[in-house]
Design a protein around this motif. Sequence first.
Motif, PDB file in Angstrom:
ATOM      1  N   LEU A  16       0.832  -1.203   0.000  1.00 16.14           N
ATOM      2  CA  LEU A  16       0.000   0.000   0.000  1.00 16.14           C
ATOM      3  C   LEU A  16       0.866   1.253   0.000  1.00 16.14           C
ATOM      4  CD1 LEU A  16      -2.785  -1.125   2.473  1.00 16.14           C
ATOM      5  CD2 LEU A  16      -3.154  -0.368   0.101  1.00 16.14           C
ATOM      6  N   ARG A  17       1.903   1.242   0.790  1.00 17.56           N
ATOM      7  CA  ARG A  17       2.805   2.399   0.837  1.00 17.56           C
ATOM      8  C   ARG A  17       3.498   2.607  -0.501  1.00 17.56           C
ATOM      9  NH1 ARG A  17       4.750   1.317   7.029  1.00 17.56           N
ATOM     10  NH2 ARG A  17       2.976   2.396   7.971  1.00 17.56           N
ATOM     11  N   GLU A  18       3.853   1.512  -1.175  1.00 17.79           N
ATOM     12  CA  GLU A  18       4.454   1.623  -2.513  1.00 17.79           C
ATOM     13  C   GLU A  18       3.485   2.282  -3.495  1.00 17.79           C
ATOM     14  OE1 GLU A  18       5.564  -2.346  -3.649  1.00 17.79           O
ATOM     15  OE2 GLU A  18       7.157  -2.455  -2.144  1.00 17.79           O
ATOM     16  N   ARG A  19       2.199   2.133  -3.271  1.00 13.31           N
ATOM     17  CA  ARG A  19       1.170   2.714  -4.141  1.00 13.31           C
ATOM     18  C   ARG A  19       0.738   4.100  -3.686  1.00 13.31           C
ATOM     19  NH1 ARG A  19       0.295  -2.815  -4.972  1.00 13.31           N
ATOM     20  NH2 ARG A  19      -0.579  -3.388  -6.995  1.00 13.31           N
ATOM     21  N   GLY A  20       1.452   4.649  -2.705  1.00 13.21           N
ATOM     22  CA  GLY A  20       1.188   6.017  -2.298  1.00 13.21           C
ATOM     23  C   GLY A  20       0.336   6.186  -1.059  1.00 13.21           C
ATOM     24  N   HIS A  21      -0.066   5.111  -0.430  1.00 14.12           N
ATOM     25  CA  HIS A  21      -0.880   5.195   0.786  1.00 14.12           C
ATOM     26  C   HIS A  21       0.056   5.224   1.998  1.00 14.12           C
ATOM     27  CE1 HIS A  21      -4.461   4.440  -1.618  1.00 14.12           C
ATOM     28  NE2 HIS A  21      -3.801   3.464  -2.203  1.00 14.12           N
ATOM     29  N   THR A  22       0.845   6.279   2.074  1.00 12.89           N
ATOM     30  CA  THR A  22       1.930   6.337   3.052  1.00 12.89           C
ATOM     31  C   THR A  22       1.475   6.673   4.467  1.00 12.89           C
ATOM     32  OG1 THR A  22       2.346   8.637   2.438  1.00 12.89           O
ATOM     33  CG2 THR A  22       3.652   6.948   1.309  1.00 12.89           C
ATOM     34  N   GLY A  23       0.292   7.206   4.632  1.00 12.01           N
ATOM     35  CA  GLY A  23      -0.178   7.585   5.956  1.00 12.01           C
ATOM     36  C   GLY A  23      -0.893   6.472   6.705  1.00 12.01           C
ATOM     37  N   LEU A  24      -1.006   5.314   6.093  1.00  9.61           N
ATOM     38  CA  LEU A  24      -1.725   4.218   6.726  1.00  9.61           C
ATOM     39  C   LEU A  24      -0.800   3.399   7.623  1.00  9.61           C
ATOM     40  CD1 LEU A  24      -3.853   2.921   3.729  1.00  9.61           C
ATOM     41  CD2 LEU A  24      -4.579   4.404   5.604  1.00  9.61           C
ATOM     42  N   GLY A  25      -1.357   2.923   8.727  1.00  7.59           N
ATOM     43  CA  GLY A  25      -0.628   2.058   9.640  1.00  7.59           C
ATOM     44  C   GLY A  25      -1.418   0.799   9.927  1.00  7.59           C
ATOM     45  N   ALA A  26      -0.840  -0.062  10.734  1.00  8.67           N
ATOM     46  CA  ALA A  26      -1.485  -1.338  11.065  1.00  8.67           C
ATOM     47  C   ALA A  26      -2.853  -1.125  11.713  1.00  8.67           C
ATOM     48  CB  ALA A  26      -0.583  -2.165  11.962  1.00  8.67           C
ATOM     49  N   ALA A  27      -2.977  -0.128  12.558  1.00 10.40           N
ATOM     50  CA  ALA A  27      -4.267   0.121  13.226  1.00 10.40           C
ATOM     51  C   ALA A  27      -5.347   0.464  12.211  1.00 10.40           C
ATOM     52  CB  ALA A  27      -4.127   1.238  14.251  1.00 10.40           C
ATOM     53  N   HIS A  28      -4.983   1.223  11.174  1.00  5.23           N
ATOM     54  CA  HIS A  28      -5.959   1.559  10.127  1.00  5.23           C
ATOM     55  C   HIS A  28      -6.400   0.291   9.391  1.00  5.23           C
ATOM     56  CE1 HIS A  28      -3.568   5.403  10.442  1.00  5.23           C
ATOM     57  NE2 HIS A  28      -4.775   5.743  10.852  1.00  5.23           N
ATOM     58  N   LEU A  29      -5.434  -0.604   9.146  1.00 10.95           N
ATOM     59  CA  LEU A  29      -5.760  -1.838   8.433  1.00 10.95           C
ATOM     60  C   LEU A  29      -6.612  -2.774   9.282  1.00 10.95           C
ATOM     61  CD1 LEU A  29      -2.486  -2.702   6.485  1.00 10.95           C
ATOM     62  CD2 LEU A  29      -4.427  -1.292   5.792  1.00 10.95           C
ATOM     63  N   ASN A  30      -6.593  -2.595  10.588  1.00 10.93           N
ATOM     64  CA  ASN A  30      -7.449  -3.394  11.462  1.00 10.93           C
ATOM     65  C   ASN A  30      -8.879  -2.865  11.487  1.00 10.93           C
ATOM     66  OD1 ASN A  30      -5.470  -5.229  12.244  1.00 10.93           O
ATOM     67  ND2 ASN A  30      -4.765  -3.910  13.886  1.00 10.93           N
ATOM     68  N   LEU A  31      -9.074  -1.628  11.089  1.00 12.62           N
ATOM     69  CA  LEU A  31     -10.408  -1.013  11.098  1.00 12.62           C
ATOM     70  C   LEU A  31     -11.089  -1.088   9.734  1.00 12.62           C
ATOM     71  CD1 LEU A  31     -12.428   0.943  12.733  1.00 12.62           C
ATOM     72  CD2 LEU A  31     -11.297   2.746  11.434  1.00 12.62           C
ATOM     73  N   LEU A  32     -10.363  -0.771   8.680  1.00 10.65           N
ATOM     74  CA  LEU A  32     -10.961  -0.603   7.352  1.00 10.65           C
ATOM     75  C   LEU A  32     -11.707  -1.819   6.811  1.00 10.65           C
ATOM     76  CD1 LEU A  32      -8.235   1.647   5.741  1.00 10.65           C
ATOM     77  CD2 LEU A  32     -10.623   2.265   6.191  1.00 10.65           C
ATOM     78  N   PRO A  33     -11.296  -3.056   7.093  1.00  7.84           N
ATOM     79  CA  PRO A  33     -12.065  -4.191   6.556  1.00  7.84           C
ATOM     80  C   PRO A  33     -13.500  -4.274   7.072  1.00  7.84           C
ATOM     81  CG  PRO A  33      -9.897  -4.919   7.256  1.00  7.84           C
ATOM     82  CD  PRO A  33     -10.056  -3.502   7.730  1.00  7.84           C
TER      83      PRO A  33
END
Length: 150
Positions: free
Chosen positions: A35-52
């Motif tokens: 995701l960071r390689e695709r420009g989503h640099t502000g995301l962290g593990a906590a965000h990935l635990n919420l978004l699904p």
Amino acid sequence: MTINANDLQQARQQHIGRQLQQAARDFNARALSKLRERGHTGLGAAHLNLLPYLEVGGTRLTTLAEQAGMTKQAAHQLVTELERQGYLSRQPDPQDRRAQRVTFTPEGMGFLEDADAIKREIAAEYRAKLGPDYWQHLGEALTLLLAPES
């Protein structure tokens, strides 16, 4: 029966629950990197635990917190961070004006498209590592393991 400390430590580290947890962490680490390689640099593990847990059509903030297994305050903080980054927005819920409904913005929908492609990339990496038979058996075994008991 008394277990010595070394055996107890080994038993704590080597069991199916730990292996499943490590596999999930590996998947999330790979996904976050891609995701960071695709420009989503502000995301962290906590965000990935919420978004699904956020439905494409939107989800109430309280429902989102409950499904993600976190407090309303923690979910509120993560949603606020994702709003600042342009991924999410909040509006009053049309069925209950006191409740907030969280939805993906157009940038958030772009994130979902990237995340879908990344899930397929990681699955292909795992499939290549395991081979097609083990990959199929893993999927079948996890489906059986996680199926509700009747």
